[in-house]
Design a protein around this motif. Structure first.
Motif, PDB file in Angstrom:
ATOM      1  N   ASP A 155       0.838  -1.208   0.000  1.00  0.00           N
ATOM      2  CA  ASP A 155       0.000   0.000   0.000  1.00  0.00           C
ATOM      3  C   ASP A 155       0.868   1.251   0.000  1.00  0.00           C
ATOM      4  O   ASP A 155       2.019   1.237   0.467  1.00  0.00           O
ATOM      5  CB  ASP A 155      -0.892   0.042   1.248  1.00  0.00           C
ATOM      6  N   GLU A 156       0.317   2.334  -0.504  1.00  0.00           N
ATOM      7  CA  GLU A 156       0.917   3.661  -0.349  1.00  0.00           C
ATOM      8  C   GLU A 156      -0.132   4.527   0.336  1.00  0.00           C
ATOM      9  O   GLU A 156      -1.173   4.829  -0.242  1.00  0.00           O
ATOM     10  CB  GLU A 156       1.323   4.238  -1.697  1.00  0.00           C
ATOM     11  N   VAL A 157       0.116   4.891   1.585  1.00  0.00           N
ATOM     12  CA  VAL A 157      -0.915   5.572   2.374  1.00  0.00           C
ATOM     13  C   VAL A 157      -0.352   6.858   2.971  1.00  0.00           C
ATOM     14  O   VAL A 157       0.863   7.042   3.073  1.00  0.00           O
ATOM     15  CB  VAL A 157      -1.431   4.654   3.507  1.00  0.00           C
ATOM     16  N   ARG A 158      -1.248   7.735   3.400  1.00  0.00           N
ATOM     17  CA  ARG A 158      -0.870   8.973   4.057  1.00  0.00           C
ATOM     18  C   ARG A 158      -1.190   8.854   5.542  1.00  0.00           C
ATOM     19  O   ARG A 158      -2.300   8.422   5.915  1.00  0.00           O
ATOM     20  CB  ARG A 158      -1.638  10.160   3.450  1.00  0.00           C
ATOM     21  N   CYS A 159      -0.235   9.226   6.410  1.00  0.00           N
ATOM     22  CA  CYS A 159      -0.482   9.133   7.842  1.00  0.00           C
ATOM     23  C   CYS A 159      -1.180  10.393   8.341  1.00  0.00           C
ATOM     24  O   CYS A 159      -1.084  11.457   7.727  1.00  0.00           O
ATOM     25  CB  CYS A 159       0.815   8.896   8.611  1.00  0.00           C
ATOM     26  N   ASP A 160      -1.889  10.242   9.468  1.00  0.00           N
ATOM     27  CA  ASP A 160      -2.592  11.377  10.061  1.00  0.00           C
ATOM     28  C   ASP A 160      -1.638  12.308  10.801  1.00  0.00           C
ATOM     29  O   ASP A 160      -1.867  13.509  10.886  1.00  0.00           O
ATOM     30  CB  ASP A 160      -3.666  10.886  11.031  1.00  0.00           C
ATOM     31  N   SER A 161      -0.582  11.728  11.365  1.00  0.00           N
ATOM     32  CA  SER A 161       0.403  12.545  12.072  1.00  0.00           C
ATOM     33  C   SER A 161       1.729  11.807  12.140  1.00  0.00           C
ATOM     34  O   SER A 161       1.787  10.570  12.011  1.00  0.00           O
ATOM     35  CB  SER A 161      -0.075  12.875  13.496  1.00  0.00           C
ATOM     36  N   ARG A 162       2.780  12.570  12.344  1.00  0.00           N
ATOM     37  CA  ARG A 162       4.133  12.026  12.488  1.00  0.00           C
ATOM     38  C   ARG A 162       4.791  12.743  13.660  1.00  0.00           C
ATOM     39  O   ARG A 162       4.851  13.971  13.697  1.00  0.00           O
ATOM     40  CB  ARG A 162       4.952  12.223  11.221  1.00  0.00           C
ATOM     41  N   VAL A 163       5.269  11.957  14.632  1.00  0.00           N
ATOM     42  CA  VAL A 163       5.887  12.520  15.827  1.00  0.00           C
ATOM     43  C   VAL A 163       7.248  11.868  16.030  1.00  0.00           C
ATOM     44  O   VAL A 163       7.384  10.646  15.935  1.00  0.00           O
ATOM     45  CB  VAL A 163       5.011  12.285  17.073  1.00  0.00           C
ATOM     46  N   VAL A 164       8.254  12.683  16.289  1.00  0.00           N
ATOM     47  CA  VAL A 164       9.579  12.174  16.645  1.00  0.00           C
ATOM     48  C   VAL A 164       9.752  12.351  18.150  1.00  0.00           C
ATOM     49  O   VAL A 164       9.636  13.467  18.670  1.00  0.00           O
ATOM     50  CB  VAL A 164      10.689  12.922  15.889  1.00  0.00           C
ATOM     51  N   SER A 165      10.005  11.263  18.850  1.00  0.00           N
ATOM     52  CA  SER A 165      10.088  11.317  20.305  1.00  0.00           C
ATOM     53  C   SER A 165      11.210  10.413  20.790  1.00  0.00           C
ATOM     54  O   SER A 165      11.805   9.659  20.035  1.00  0.00           O
ATOM     55  CB  SER A 165       8.760  10.896  20.936  1.00  0.00           C
ATOM     56  N   ARG A 166      11.484  10.495  22.081  1.00  0.00           N
ATOM     57  CA  ARG A 166      12.460   9.608  22.705  1.00  0.00           C
ATOM     58  C   ARG A 166      11.764   8.349  23.208  1.00  0.00           C
ATOM     59  O   ARG A 166      10.702   8.412  23.784  1.00  0.00           O
ATOM     60  CB  ARG A 166      13.128  10.361  23.875  1.00  0.00           C
ATOM     61  N   GLY A 167      12.342   7.191  22.944  1.00  0.00           N
ATOM     62  CA  GLY A 167      11.783   5.926  23.393  1.00  0.00           C
ATOM     63  C   GLY A 167      12.850   5.065  24.048  1.00  0.00           C
ATOM     64  O   GLY A 167      13.860   5.562  24.541  1.00  0.00           O
ATOM     65  N   GLY A 168      12.624   3.761  24.035  1.00  0.00           N
ATOM     66  CA  GLY A 168      13.544   2.821  24.671  1.00  0.00           C
ATOM     67  C   GLY A 168      12.949   2.277  25.957  1.00  0.00           C
ATOM     68  O   GLY A 168      12.399   3.033  26.765  1.00  0.00           O
ATOM     69  N   ASN A 169      13.055   0.974  26.164  1.00  0.00           N
ATOM     70  CA  ASN A 169      12.384   0.330  27.298  1.00  0.00           C
ATOM     71  C   ASN A 169      12.790   0.905  28.644  1.00  0.00           C
ATOM     72  O   ASN A 169      11.957   1.358  29.426  1.00  0.00           O
ATOM     73  CB  ASN A 169      12.661  -1.175  27.280  1.00  0.00           C
ATOM     74  N   ALA A 170      14.082   0.834  28.953  1.00  0.00           N
ATOM     75  CA  ALA A 170      14.542   1.312  30.262  1.00  0.00           C
ATOM     76  C   ALA A 170      14.294   2.802  30.413  1.00  0.00           C
ATOM     77  O   ALA A 170      13.889   3.271  31.477  1.00  0.00           O
ATOM     78  CB  ALA A 170      16.019   0.990  30.455  1.00  0.00           C
TER      79      ALA A 170
END
Length: 291
Positions: free
Chosen positions: A26-41
Motif C-alpha cells: 500500500d501507499e498511504v498517508r499518515c494522520d500525524s508524524r511525531v519524533v520522540s524519545r523511546g527505549g524500554n529502560a
C-alpha cells in the motif's frame, strides 16, 4: 525519595499514526508524524520520575544531534543522565512505529548501530547510593558480569530484570534478580499460550524471585516466591488509543509498588492500572494519579 538506576536502551522513535494498518504494498498517508524519545529502560524511568522518584539512566548515546536530543529529553523528564556513555562511533537506535487508530496497536521496525553499554562505565557507578536497580535484558554477556558485581558488592540491593525478547543466555541471568518481568512475546516464543504456565515453569528452577508476565488485553499474572499465583485483568476505563510503551509503564508500576511497600496483589493492580491509563492516551505524561 527512593533513588532508582535503570540500565538499558534509549532510542529515537518516529511514530506514524494511521487510521488502520496498511496492507502490503500500500501507499498511504499518515494522520500525524511525531519524533520522540523511546527505549524500554528510558521509558520506565520517565514514568517513575513522573511518579516522584529520583531516577538515573545508564546507557549509550551517540555523539550527534540525535544523541543530544535523547539526553535532553530524559533530562527534561527528570531523569539524570550522568551515567550515560557517549560513543564516538555509531548512531542512535531508531524505532519506526506505525500506530493503528482502528485497534490502538503498534508495529515497530527497529534499527541499531551503536555499541552496547560498557562494563567499565557501569563499574564506576556508586551503586550504594541507589535503592533499586532495574536492568533491561539485553547484551547478556556484559549483563551477567554487571549482575555478578551487584550481587557480590551489594547482596541486599533490590534488582529487577526485564525479559522482553528471547536472547541467547538470558535464562542464565534469572537467578541474579529479585523481580523478573516477562513479556507475552517472550512467553509465546517459548510455546506458552498463557502467562501462568510460563511463571510456573520458571519458578521451578528460580523460586527466589517474584515474577510477573503481561498479556495485553488479558491483563497480567504474578507468582511470588512462595509459589502463590495472582492474576489481574486489564484496567481500561476508555478506548485504547496507543499501546506503545505500555509494557514499560507496567514495569514502572511494579517497581513503584515494591518501593511503596505494597504486597503482590497491590503491585499487580497498580501496574495494570498505570498501563491501562497509558493505553488510553498518547505518550507517558499524566500517569501520576493514585490508584
Amino acid at each position: 525519595m527512593d533513588r532508582i538506576l535503570g540500565i538499558g536502551n534509549a532510542t529515537v522513535d518516529i511514530v506514524h499514526s494511521l487510521p488502520e494498518y496498511p496492507a502490503e504494498n500500500d501507499e498511504v498517508r499518515c494522520d500525524s508524524r511525531v519524533v520522540s524519545r523511546g527505549g524500554n529502560a528510558a521509558n520506565t524511568l520517565v514514568v517513575l520520575a513522573g511518579l516522584g522518584y529520583r531516577c538515573s539512566w545508564a546507557g549509550m548515546l551517540s555523539d550527534d544531534a540525535e544523541g543530544r536530543f535523547v539526553q535532553q529529553d530524559l533530562a527534561s523528564n527528570g531523569v539524570d543522565t550522568r551515567y550515560g556513555h557517549v560513543s564516538p562511533r555509531g548512531a542512535m537506535p531508531v524505532s519506526t512505529v506505525i500506530l493503528s487508530a482502528a485497534t490502538g496497536s503498534r508495529t515497530i521496525v527497529h534499527y541499531r548501530d551503536l555499541p552496547e553499554y560498557d562494563l567499565a562505565e557501569f563499574g564506576g557507578i556508586a551503586l550504594d547510593t541507589f535503592d533499586w536497580l532495574h536492568f533491561e535484558g539485553r547484551n547478556t554477556a556484559a549483563l551477567a558480569v554487571m549482575l555478578e558485581q551487584v550481587r557480590s558488592r551489594y547482596p541486599a540491593m533490590p534488582v529487577s530484570l526485564e525479559v522482553e525478547k528471547p536472547r541467547e543466555g538470558i535464562e542464565d541471568l534469572f537467578g541474579q534478580a529479585d523481580v523478573l518481568l516477562f513479556s507475552r512475546d517472550y512467553a509465546r516464543h517459548h510455546g506458552y499460550d498463557e502467562p501462568g504456565a510460563l511463571l510456573r515453569d520458571i519458578s521451578a528452577s528460580h523460586a527466589a524471585a517474584d515474577m510477573f508476565c503481561t498479556w495485553g488485553a488479558a491483563g497480567a499474572v504474578a507468582r511470588d516466591r512462595a509459589g502463590i499465583e495472582y492474576s489481574q485483568s486489564a484496567v481500561a476505563a476508555g478506548p485504547v488509543v496507543d499501546t506503545l510503551g505500555a509494557g514499560d509503564v507496567f514495569n514502572a508500576g511494579v517497581i513503584s509498588g515494591y518501593l511503596r511497600g505494597n504486597g503482590i496483589p497491590g503491585i499487580l493492580r497498580r501496574a495494570c492500572t498505570l498501563a491501562g491509563r497509558k493505553c488510553m492516551q498518547h505518550g507517558l505524561t499524566g500517569l501520576t494519579g493514585e490508584d
